[in-house]
Scaffold this active site. Structure first.
Site, PDB file in Angstrom:
ATOM      1  N   GLU A  50       0.833  -1.224   0.000  1.00 55.63           N
ATOM      2  CA  GLU A  50       0.000   0.000   0.000  1.00 55.63           C
ATOM      3  C   GLU A  50       0.859   1.262   0.000  1.00 55.63           C
ATOM      4  O   GLU A  50       0.483   2.296  -0.554  1.00 55.63           O
ATOM      5  CB  GLU A  50      -0.934   0.072   1.224  1.00 55.63           C
ATOM      6  CG  GLU A  50      -1.668  -1.208   1.606  1.00 55.63           C
ATOM      7  CD  GLU A  50      -0.807  -2.130   2.419  1.00 55.63           C
ATOM      8  OE1 GLU A  50      -0.466  -1.756   3.552  1.00 55.63           O
ATOM      9  OE2 GLU A  50      -0.457  -3.217   1.918  1.00 55.63           O
ATOM     10  N   CYS A  86       2.709 -26.674 -13.317  1.00 58.65           N
ATOM     11  CA  CYS A  86       2.659 -27.163 -14.693  1.00 58.65           C
ATOM     12  C   CYS A  86       1.871 -28.478 -14.663  1.00 58.65           C
ATOM     13  O   CYS A  86       2.282 -29.443 -14.027  1.00 58.65           O
ATOM     14  CB  CYS A  86       4.099 -27.363 -15.177  1.00 58.65           C
ATOM     15  SG  CYS A  86       4.207 -28.012 -16.827  1.00 58.65           S
ATOM     16  N   CYS A 128       0.205 -38.401 -25.608  1.00 55.05           N
ATOM     17  CA  CYS A 128      -0.253 -37.355 -26.530  1.00 55.05           C
ATOM     18  C   CYS A 128      -0.370 -37.931 -27.928  1.00 55.05           C
ATOM     19  O   CYS A 128       0.432 -38.763 -28.333  1.00 55.05           O
ATOM     20  CB  CYS A 128       0.738 -36.190 -26.526  1.00 55.05           C
ATOM     21  SG  CYS A 128       0.169 -34.778 -27.488  1.00 55.05           S
ATOM     22  N   CYS A 149       4.822 -34.918 -31.848  1.00 60.44           N
ATOM     23  CA  CYS A 149       5.922 -34.019 -32.233  1.00 60.44           C
ATOM     24  C   CYS A 149       7.261 -34.768 -32.192  1.00 60.44           C
ATOM     25  O   CYS A 149       7.518 -35.534 -31.256  1.00 60.44           O
ATOM     26  CB  CYS A 149       5.960 -32.806 -31.313  1.00 60.44           C
ATOM     27  SG  CYS A 149       4.435 -31.864 -31.362  1.00 60.44           S
ATOM     28  N   CYS A 156       9.592 -34.336 -29.016  1.00 60.70           N
ATOM     29  CA  CYS A 156       8.982 -34.418 -27.683  1.00 60.70           C
ATOM     30  C   CYS A 156       8.985 -35.840 -27.136  1.00 60.70           C
ATOM     31  O   CYS A 156       8.559 -36.779 -27.802  1.00 60.70           O
ATOM     32  CB  CYS A 156       7.552 -33.897 -27.750  1.00 60.70           C
ATOM     33  SG  CYS A 156       6.635 -34.100 -26.215  1.00 60.70           S
ATOM     34  N   GLY A 198       0.570 -34.054 -22.764  1.00 63.02           N
ATOM     35  CA  GLY A 198      -0.683 -33.996 -23.513  1.00 63.02           C
ATOM     36  C   GLY A 198      -0.934 -32.682 -24.213  1.00 63.02           C
ATOM     37  O   GLY A 198      -0.276 -31.677 -23.963  1.00 63.02           O
ATOM     38  N   GLU A 199      -1.886 -32.732 -25.131  1.00 58.60           N
ATOM     39  CA  GLU A 199      -2.308 -31.533 -25.857  1.00 58.60           C
ATOM     40  C   GLU A 199      -3.647 -31.089 -25.258  1.00 58.60           C
ATOM     41  O   GLU A 199      -4.677 -31.732 -25.497  1.00 58.60           O
ATOM     42  CB  GLU A 199      -2.434 -31.861 -27.349  1.00 58.60           C
ATOM     43  CG  GLU A 199      -3.147 -30.820 -28.196  1.00 58.60           C
ATOM     44  CD  GLU A 199      -2.661 -29.394 -28.007  1.00 58.60           C
ATOM     45  OE1 GLU A 199      -1.450 -29.148 -28.077  1.00 58.60           O
ATOM     46  OE2 GLU A 199      -3.524 -28.511 -27.765  1.00 58.60           O
ATOM     47  N   SER A 207      -1.257 -24.083 -23.102  1.00 54.83           N
ATOM     48  CA  SER A 207      -0.218 -24.161 -24.125  1.00 54.83           C
ATOM     49  C   SER A 207      -0.665 -25.172 -25.171  1.00 54.83           C
ATOM     50  O   SER A 207      -0.961 -26.315 -24.853  1.00 54.83           O
ATOM     51  CB  SER A 207       1.099 -24.618 -23.485  1.00 54.83           C
ATOM     52  OG  SER A 207       2.068 -24.835 -24.490  1.00 54.83           O
ATOM     53  N   LEU A 242       4.833 -22.496 -31.355  1.00 56.25           N
ATOM     54  CA  LEU A 242       5.007 -22.230 -32.785  1.00 56.25           C
ATOM     55  C   LEU A 242       6.213 -22.984 -33.350  1.00 56.25           C
ATOM     56  O   LEU A 242       6.107 -23.733 -34.309  1.00 56.25           O
ATOM     57  CB  LEU A 242       5.151 -20.722 -33.018  1.00 56.25           C
ATOM     58  CG  LEU A 242       5.029 -20.296 -34.470  1.00 56.25           C
ATOM     59  CD1 LEU A 242       3.628 -20.525 -35.010  1.00 56.25           C
ATOM     60  CD2 LEU A 242       5.420 -18.828 -34.649  1.00 56.25           C
ATOM     61  N   HIS A 243       7.355 -22.742 -32.785  1.00 54.23           N
ATOM     62  CA  HIS A 243       8.592 -23.490 -33.054  1.00 54.23           C
ATOM     63  C   HIS A 243       9.198 -23.338 -34.451  1.00 54.23           C
ATOM     64  O   HIS A 243      10.359 -23.661 -34.649  1.00 54.23           O
ATOM     65  CB  HIS A 243       8.434 -24.987 -32.778  1.00 54.23           C
ATOM     66  CG  HIS A 243       7.907 -25.305 -31.415  1.00 54.23           C
ATOM     67  ND1 HIS A 243       8.022 -24.461 -30.345  1.00 54.23           N
ATOM     68  CD2 HIS A 243       7.251 -26.401 -30.948  1.00 54.23           C
ATOM     69  CE1 HIS A 243       7.458 -25.009 -29.276  1.00 54.23           C
ATOM     70  NE2 HIS A 243       6.981 -26.174 -29.603  1.00 54.23           N
ATOM     71  N   CYS A 251       9.978 -36.994 -18.746  1.00 58.52           N
ATOM     72  CA  CYS A 251       9.267 -36.265 -19.772  1.00 58.52           C
ATOM     73  C   CYS A 251      10.086 -35.052 -20.155  1.00 58.52           C
ATOM     74  O   CYS A 251      10.189 -34.118 -19.394  1.00 58.52           O
ATOM     75  CB  CYS A 251       7.918 -35.847 -19.217  1.00 58.52           C
ATOM     76  SG  CYS A 251       7.026 -34.771 -20.303  1.00 58.52           S
TER      77      CYS A 251
END
Ligand code: SAH
Ligand code: SF4
Length: 359
Positions: free
Chosen positions: A104, A117, A124, A128, A131, A174-175, A206, A230-231, A348
């Site tokens: 304050e 996370c 998945c 990819c 991954c 996972g997606e 994500s 995007l990658h 992972c």
């Protein structure tokens, strides 16, 4: 939710529970026990009548996941392996960072900021090539309750005060948008004021870029944050990395993102996994800057994290910095994700690389 899956107590929004449990004020009490007092059995809910406790016990499983392994990293992040009743396992990671806040009087204070996370599927389907999760194939979607339980159990396990807010990134296994309905239900349950009360602005999905599902999210207008994996800036390379790019190419993702409502204080995060000699050159950085023009974007560069049997390599620090500097020179906000929990021997690949997504 699929046919033979039993709903658990974590699968319901408060209003849904109120229509099941009578009188309905009891539902609020149950919610309070679960999400504020972290009760994991009905017996301890001592303001509920025994008959209701028995009924709940018979109808709604409450002990649905076990933490079967915990790995601590020297930087304070902790990786948990959850096992569900069918013996399937997923990972969730707790990331700790200092958050600057002003009190304050205007004085800057630092407080612990937690980011969880969380996984959305066992395995998945997207496949990819970089991954580790993809290598194990796909087992099943998580239920909404199983997504909620990861968050709840991490809060309980770490004695995090009921009033302390946490950030959530759906960046585990996972997606998330491939498990759309369960994910959205989980997001709503987690944001219940009488429950964990995690504002949707503190939750980040994500995605590898299922454009049609991004549009669905846009219509839903949940106030959620979006991160796009995007990658690559070129469809050939992106299809090599993320086979689904053949169905949802870069332009379709950019178009969908442009339709997505952005919180005025926030930006859309673009994750760019940097792989040596594949996408770490200045030409790519230039293309990326052009692609993102007109979008309230923030780029997060991620070092590719190699694992056994994969051909790709980690980029040099020098190339990472040059890439970042180029984007900054084009007025694109860009950070390099310094690996948190790198010393955790993760099964992972991606989880151990997760770092701050602002809350
Ligand atoms: N399926 C979603 C969310 C889970 S993956 C998605 O793809 O966005 C979360 C993040 O980890 C993604 O940005 C993904 O690209 C990244 N990741 C996967 N494998 C990785 C690796 N070997 N090194 C570094 N990051 C990785
Ligand atoms: Fe699935 Fe994400 Fe891994 Fe791709 S990077 S296989 S979408 S978890």
């Amino acid at each position: 939710m699929k046919g033979n899956i039993i709903k658990t107590i974590y699968d319901y929004k408060l209003n849904e529970l109120q229509s099941i449990i009578k009188p309905s004020f009891r539902a609020k009490q149950v919610y309070n026990w679960i999400y504020k007092k972290y009760a994991t059995n009905y017996l301890e809910m001592n303001n509920l009548p025994n008959i209701l406790k028995e009924d709940l016990e018979n109808k709604f499983p409450i002990n649905i996941a076990k933490i079967i392994s915990v790995e601590k990293s020297i930087d304070g992040s902790i990786k948990y392996l959850f096992e569900f009743n069918d013996k399937t396992t997923v990972e969730a990671v707790l990331l700790l960072m200092k958050d600057k806040k002003t009190d304050e009087t205007g004085k800057i204070t630092k407080s612990e900021q937690y980011t969880f996370c969380i996984s959305s599927q066992v395995g998945c389907k997207v496949g990819c090539s970089f991954c580790l999760t993809a290598k194990g194939g796909f087992t099943r979607d998580l239920t909404a309750g199983e997504i909620v339980a990861q968050v709840l159990y991490l809060k309980k396990e770490n004695n995090i005060d009921e009033n302390k807010s946490v950030n959530i990134v759906y960046m585990g296994m996972g997606e998330p948008l491939d498990n759309y309905d369960n994910l959205v239900q989980a997001i709503k349950i987690l944001s219940e004021e009488n429950g964990l009360n995690i504002n949707t602005r503190r939750q980040t999905i994500s995605t590898s870029g299922i454009s049609s599902k991004i549009d669905k999210l846009t219509k839903e207008d949940l106030g959620i944050q979006l991160a796009i994996s995007l990658h690559a800036v070129d469809d050939n390379l992106r299809s090599e990395l993320i086979p689904m790019n053949k169905a949802y190419n870069i332009q379709s993702i950019i178009d969908a993102v442009k339709r997505f409502p952005v919180d005025t204080r926030k930006k859309i995060m673009f994750e760019y996994l940097v792989i040596k000699d594949k996408n770490d050159d200045i030409k790519s950085a230039d293309k990326l800057a052009k692609l993102l023009s007109g979008i309230e974007a923030k780029v997060n560069l991620i070092y590719f994290n190699p694992f056994e049997g994969v051909d790709y390599q980690r980029p040099s620090r020098n190339n990472m910095v040059k890439f970042q500097e180029y984007l900054l020179s084009k007025n694109v906000i860009c950070t390099i994700r310094e690996s948190k929990g790198l010393d955790i021997s993760a099964a992972c690949g991606q989880l151990k690389e997760k770092n701050k997504i602002e809350g």
